[in-house]
Design an enzyme around this catalytic site. Structure first.
Site, PDB file in Angstrom:
ATOM      1  N   LYS A  13       0.835  -1.208   0.000  1.00 35.24           N
ATOM      2  CA  LYS A  13       0.000   0.000   0.000  1.00 35.24           C
ATOM      3  C   LYS A  13       0.871   1.260   0.000  1.00 35.24           C
ATOM      4  O   LYS A  13       0.524   2.258  -0.636  1.00 35.24           O
ATOM      5  CB  LYS A  13      -0.956  -0.019   1.186  1.00 35.24           C
ATOM      6  CG  LYS A  13      -2.017  -1.105   1.038  1.00 35.24           C
ATOM      7  CD  LYS A  13      -2.846  -1.285   2.286  1.00 35.24           C
ATOM      8  CE  LYS A  13      -3.815  -2.449   2.105  1.00 35.24           C
ATOM      9  NZ  LYS A  13      -4.552  -2.749   3.328  1.00 35.24           N
ATOM     10  N   HIS A  34       0.251  -7.758  17.307  1.00 36.97           N
ATOM     11  CA  HIS A  34      -0.856  -8.706  17.228  1.00 36.97           C
ATOM     12  C   HIS A  34      -1.473  -8.934  18.601  1.00 36.97           C
ATOM     13  O   HIS A  34      -0.857  -8.696  19.646  1.00 36.97           O
ATOM     14  CB  HIS A  34      -0.416 -10.037  16.607  1.00 36.97           C
ATOM     15  CG  HIS A  34       0.603 -10.785  17.404  1.00 36.97           C
ATOM     16  ND1 HIS A  34       0.290 -11.564  18.486  1.00 36.97           N
ATOM     17  CD2 HIS A  34       1.939 -10.865  17.265  1.00 36.97           C
ATOM     18  CE1 HIS A  34       1.388 -12.098  18.977  1.00 36.97           C
ATOM     19  NE2 HIS A  34       2.409 -11.685  18.258  1.00 36.97           N
TER      20      HIS A  34
END
Length: 130
Positions: A60, A110
């Site tokens: 991205k 995470h």
């Protein structure tokens, strides 16, 4: 100067399922170097999910997404301090050069359920105006 940013969030169970269902999944996503570090770190699903998210976030930053830039064109490895680092190869390196990006910062995190990565593409030779 910051040129662009990218972020990605993935459910860890989706990566775990993909590894179980598709024998070639790891080879598709990970380079040999990444696979070695993954195995040395215990072969945890959250590790692959973090790498997956990092590669998506970097794609991205490059403005291409995965497809125009391949999974193996973006390498996510631990640096000497233990944090993640990005190395670009082939098409990803070429696109970064075209966009004036000569350094990519990456952060990976995470929880039990989710892995996330945030990437910043920088041109270190340019100074931001105040």
């Amino acid at each position: 100067m910051i040129v662009s940013t990218g972020i990605d969030l993935i459910e860890i169970h989706r990566i775990k399922d993909a590894v179980k269902k598709h024998s070639g999944f790891l080879d598709k996503i990970l380079t040999a170097e990444e696979k070695k570090q993954y195995q040395e770190r215990g072969g945890k699903a959250e590790t692959i999910a973090g790498i997956f998210a990092a590669k998506e976030a970097v794609s991205k930053v490059l403005g291409t997404g995965i497809g125009k830039v391949g999974w193996h064109d973006i390498v996510v490895l631990k640096n000497a301090e233990g944090g993640p680092s990005i190395t670009l190869k082939s098409k990803a390196l070429s696109v970064a050069g075209e966009k004036g990006i000569n350094h990519i910062h990456i952060s990976i995190t995470h929880t039990k359920e989710l892995a996330m990565a945030y990437a910043i593409g920088e041109n270190t030779s340019l100074k931001e105006g105040v």
